[in-house]
Scaffold this active site. Structure first.
Site, mmCIF file in Angstrom:
data_model
loop_
_atom_site.group_PDB
_atom_site.id
_atom_site.type_symbol
_atom_site.label_atom_id
_atom_site.label_comp_id
_atom_site.label_asym_id
_atom_site.label_seq_id
_atom_site.Cartn_x
_atom_site.Cartn_y
_atom_site.Cartn_z
ATOM 1 N N HIS A 1 -6.370 -2.734 -1.094
ATOM 2 C CA HIS A 1 -5.714 -3.681 -0.177
ATOM 3 C C HIS A 1 -6.611 -4.878 0.055
ATOM 4 O O HIS A 1 -7.633 -4.785 0.724
ATOM 5 C CB HIS A 1 -5.358 -3.041 1.166
ATOM 6 C CG HIS A 1 -4.681 -4.035 2.075
ATOM 7 N ND1 HIS A 1 -3.316 -4.233 2.075
ATOM 8 C CD2 HIS A 1 -5.192 -4.934 2.949
ATOM 9 C CE1 HIS A 1 -3.022 -5.202 2.923
ATOM 10 N NE2 HIS A 1 -4.141 -5.649 3.478
ATOM 11 N N CYS B 1 0.847 -1.200 0.000
ATOM 12 C CA CYS B 1 0.000 0.000 0.000
ATOM 13 C C CYS B 1 0.883 1.251 0.000
ATOM 14 O O CYS B 1 0.584 2.230 -0.707
ATOM 15 C CB CYS B 1 -0.930 0.010 1.211
ATOM 16 S SG CYS B 1 -2.380 -1.049 1.017
ATOM 17 N N ASP C 1 10.398 -6.746 -7.902
ATOM 18 C CA ASP C 1 10.635 -7.383 -6.598
ATOM 19 C C ASP C 1 12.061 -7.060 -6.136
ATOM 20 O O ASP C 1 13.003 -7.140 -6.936
ATOM 21 C CB ASP C 1 10.429 -8.905 -6.738
ATOM 22 C CG ASP C 1 10.293 -9.599 -5.404
ATOM 23 O OD1 ASP C 1 11.215 -9.475 -4.570
ATOM 24 O OD2 ASP C 1 9.273 -10.280 -5.182
ATOM 25 N N HIS D 1 -0.782 -10.440 -4.535
ATOM 26 C CA HIS D 1 0.125 -10.132 -5.644
ATOM 27 C C HIS D 1 0.405 -11.379 -6.466
ATOM 28 O O HIS D 1 0.420 -12.492 -5.946
ATOM 29 C CB HIS D 1 1.461 -9.561 -5.135
ATOM 30 C CG HIS D 1 2.108 -10.402 -4.071
ATOM 31 N ND1 HIS D 1 1.710 -10.348 -2.755
ATOM 32 C CD2 HIS D 1 3.105 -11.316 -4.125
ATOM 33 C CE1 HIS D 1 2.438 -11.198 -2.046
ATOM 34 N NE2 HIS D 1 3.287 -11.807 -2.858
#
Ligand code: 5GP
Ligand code: ZN
Length: 137
Positions: A45, A6, A29, A98
């Site tokens: 979220h 977030c 990443d 994700h």
């Protein structure tokens, strides 16, 4: 709520962002399994596959397809894995949904995390039957 993804989405934490649309953001990443390892997240979220609504899930998958194709064009991998972990038992460590988009090369060192072994048909059928009974609930 203390969520690193977030914070990235809100621009409050650093990230190498590669794609954004109204519903999703994709960024690199910081612990890449291979060069080009990218994460695709919903702006909203949501914790995991059990928490995400189908429309948002579809938006994340569309973004993941776009990212995978961009990785293919940019880095010429031999393949790509799309990976999603829901729950600590399934390797989830950041609890904001994700997809991992991981470019793959024949000579990389990544391994399949299970050994394919034939299952007993009765056990497979019993699981299938229980899943069918619960689809759409
Ligand atoms: P999971 O284990 O939940 O499937 O994946 C979480 C991923 O988030 C890991 O691959 C980890 O390297 C990545 N990650 C954790 N913290 C950060 C961060 O602060 N920034 C970025 N870009 N990735 C992160
Ligand atoms: Zn979050």
């Amino acid at each position: 709520m203390d969520c690193i993804f977030c914070a990235i989405i809100e621009g409050k934490a650093e990230a190498e962002i590669v794609y954004e649309d109204e519903a999703t953001v994709a960024f690199m990443d910081i612990n890449p399994a291979n060069p080009g390892h990218t994460l695709v997240v919903p702006r909203q979220h949501v914790r995991d596959v059990f928490d995400i609504d189908e429309e948002t899930a579809a938006a994340v998958m569309r973004a993941a397809v776009r990212v995978a194709r961009a990785i293919k064009a940019a880095l010429q991998p031999d393949g790509v894995n799309l990976m999603q972990a829901s729950g600590p038992a399934a390797f989830q460590s950041v609890f904001h949904f994700h997809f991992h988009v991981v470019p793959r090369w024949w000579d990389d060192s990544l391994k399949l995390p299970w050994r394919p072994t034939p299952g007993a048909p009765s056990v497979i059928q019993a699981a299938a039957s229980r899943i069918r009974e619960n689809i759409g609930r």
